[in-house]
Design an enzyme around this catalytic site. Structure first.
Site, PDB file in Angstrom:
ATOM      1  N   ASP A 264      48.884  37.388  37.559  1.00 54.38           N
ATOM      2  CA  ASP A 264      49.562  37.733  36.416  1.00 54.38           C
ATOM      3  C   ASP A 264      49.381  36.590  35.632  1.00 54.38           C
ATOM      4  OD1 ASP A 264      49.505  40.146  37.792  1.00 54.38           O
ATOM      5  OD2 ASP A 264      51.927  40.541  37.193  1.00 54.38           O
ATOM      6  N   GLY A 284      43.204  37.815  36.208  1.00 55.31           N
ATOM      7  CA  GLY A 284      42.863  38.675  37.005  1.00 55.31           C
ATOM      8  C   GLY A 284      43.631  39.839  37.404  1.00 55.31           C
ATOM      9  N   ASP A 285      44.881  40.176  36.606  1.00 56.29           N
ATOM     10  CA  ASP A 285      45.643  40.965  36.762  1.00 56.29           C
ATOM     11  C   ASP A 285      46.449  41.224  35.258  1.00 56.29           C
ATOM     12  OD1 ASP A 285      48.188  43.115  37.499  1.00 56.29           O
ATOM     13  OD2 ASP A 285      47.117  42.652  39.367  1.00 56.29           O
ATOM     14  N   ASP A 286      47.661  41.552  35.155  1.00 55.18           N
ATOM     15  CA  ASP A 286      48.255  41.698  33.762  1.00 55.18           C
ATOM     16  C   ASP A 286      48.636  40.354  33.431  1.00 55.18           C
ATOM     17  OD1 ASP A 286      48.964  44.514  33.958  1.00 55.18           O
ATOM     18  OD2 ASP A 286      50.581  44.094  35.274  1.00 55.18           O
ATOM     19  N   SER A 317      42.448  41.403  30.223  1.00 54.90           N
ATOM     20  CA  SER A 317      42.535  41.768  31.686  1.00 54.90           C
ATOM     21  C   SER A 317      41.641  42.763  31.957  1.00 54.90           C
ATOM     22  CB  SER A 317      43.977  42.169  31.950  1.00 54.90           C
ATOM     23  OG  SER A 317      44.342  42.460  33.206  1.00 54.90           O
TER      24      SER A 317
END
Length: 494
Positions: A264, A284-286, A317
């Protein structure tokens, strides 16, 4: 060890010939061309200095390094404590000594630690109150990627669990706890977590503890983080936890879009009075996830995230969402404004996620002036995000979701513009849509999806809203009452 910073004197040759140069320029038949060239050159030069280390490096080689600003009465350099920026020497002792020195001058107004250009390899270290950490252009603070040198810490009290494993968790690379008046800034220098080995070990399931964030500030107030790049975090990148009066601005936060799990960008967690603005986040996420504790542990801790303004962002994302609220929100989330945000090339744009067992509330959330570009799902509210720390949660602790407003929502290349999935026990109440036009890539029905939702649409929007919502004209007069707020039109196959 105090550095005195002075501006470089104006070259004498420029002073002596300035008047004659201006006169010749004015009388020259090439005046207009010269003036235009100077304007373009100066504008490009200023822009180039502002873009930081990622832009046109050849243009910077002939430029004298800019002077470092002084924010504190005491200023020291990491080299004063034996630091070596060769990317090989481990500088943990140098950073620890520098921070200890600054802790002793707090009564004088604190100290500033300058990190010059170079690669400064170090194990994790702590900050202190009344401290400014300043990273010069081309300075990189580089994390040692061996987990054996990362301190183990107790689980966060509002989680009761390491998040990925029970028991202790790895601490953050740069850590602060019970602090006041802390600044992390620079000329777009970089803090690099070297997360590749962490991500591989996580996927191989050989880590026995939860990975640590890149930067974590806990139980603190009056925090400013600006004008730096954070990249390759082992886990969440920037994690303010139970903090007040936090400003995060002009940040670049980067991680690979794939195979960099749970990286995140910014996770405000049980924080209040917070501003996040003018950032670029691709992770790689939020990109941003607002949190406030997990199930019964978050409810017992009881610290909401509230009074948060997020504005002027560009985010990406491909795995998760641009901006999320939840799913760990058991202390409550309220009074959040998200405005002037571009979400591009992403799986989801803006998302609220929760589940039975979370309890608490998500309320008074305002989204305005959002742009979606090539996004699978634009707006999503999900109430069945069933991930729990242990079996001790209360399955009847139903969160309350109400007072969600979306206005000036635009974009193109969106497969499903809206998916609001309430449940009988977790209905979504008082949702408002106004001024929405989103170009879609899926031409069939079920592109504005609703279940157990009540609220209103003001004016005309595109695509056509679901029948769960009341329709009003621009003057606020009711045009059509909803058929049923409990109607379900959710299709997760698209």
């Amino acid at each position: 060890m105090v550095e005195t910073l002075t501006l470089a004197p104006t070259p004498s040759i420029w002073r002596s010939h300035r008047s004659r140069w201006i006169t010749n320029l004015i009388t020259s038949y090439k005046t207009l061309l010269a003036v235009l060239w100077i304007v373009v050159f100066t504008s490009f030069f200023i822009w180039q200095r502002n873009v930081g280390s990622d832009g046109f490096m050849f243009f910077k080689r002939g430029v004298v390094a800019r002077q470092l600003p002084v924010f504190r009465p005491v200023v020291v350099n990491i080299t004063d404590f034996g630091g070596v920026g060769d990317g090989v020497t481990v500088n943990t002792v140098a950073f620890e000594r520098a921070v200890f020195y600054i802790s002793k001058v707090a009564k004088k107004g604190g100290g500033q630690l300058n990190v010059p250009a170079g690669k400064w390899l170090t194990a994790p270290f702590n900050l202190t109150s009344h401290m400014t950490l300043f990273l010069d252009q081309d300075a990189v603070i580089l994390a040692v990627d061996d987990e054996k040198v990362w301190t183990l810490m107790p689980p966060l009290p509002s989680y009761g669990y390491g998040r990925e494993h029970p028991g202790p968790r790895y601490g953050s690379f740069i850590h602060g706890q019970n602090l006041r008046d802390v600044v992390i800034t620079g000329h777009n220098g970089t803090i690099d977590g070297q997360g590749l080995n962490w991500w591989k070990k996580y996927r191989q399931k050989v880590l026995n503890h939860t990975r640590g964030p890149l930067v974590q500030i806990m139980y603190s107030s009056d925090i400013l983080i600006s004008n730096i790049t954070l990249r390759n975090s082992p886990f969440w990148t920037l994690h303010p936890y139970d903090c007040k009066n936090v400003t995060i601005r002009n940040m670049t936060i980067l991680a690979p879009l794939k195979e960099a799990p749970n990286t995140d960008g910014i996770d405000p967690d049980s924080c209040e009075d917070m501003l996040i603005e003018d950032c670029y986040i691709s992770v790689g996420d939020d990109a941003i996830a607002i949190k406030s504790g997990w199930d019964q542990y978050g409810a017992a801790y009881g610290k909401p995230s509230k009074n948060i303004l997020i504005r002027n962002l560009v985010v990406q994302s491909m795995v998760s969402a641009g901006i999320s609220i939840g799913s760990e929100m058991s202390g409550g989330v309220s009074n959040v404004t998200i405005e002037n945000v571009l979400v591009f090339n992403s799986r989801r744009a803006v998302r609220i996620k929760t589940a039975a067992g979370r309890g608490a509330y998500i309320r008074d959330i305002t989204y305005k002036n959002l742009t979606f570009d090539n996004v699978r799902v634009g707006i999503i509210i999900k109430t069945d995000y069933n991930e729990h720390p242990d079996e001790g949660f209360d399955p009847k602790a139903f969160p309350i979701i109400r007072g969600i407003t979306y206005s000036s929502i635009h974009g193109e290349g969106v497969r499903v513009p809206v998916r609001i999935h309430g449940m009988a026990d977790i209905p979504v109440r008082n949702v408002t849509f106004r001024d929405m036009s989103v170009g879609i890539t899926y031409k069939k029905k079920h592109i504005f999806q609703c279940a157990y939702v009540s609220g209103r649409v003001i004016g005309s929007i595109f695509p056509k809203p679901c029948e769960n919502l009341d329709l009003y004209d621009e003057n606020g007069s009711l045009v059509r009452k909803s058929v049923s707020e409990n109607a379900s039109d959710i299709d997760y196959d698209i």
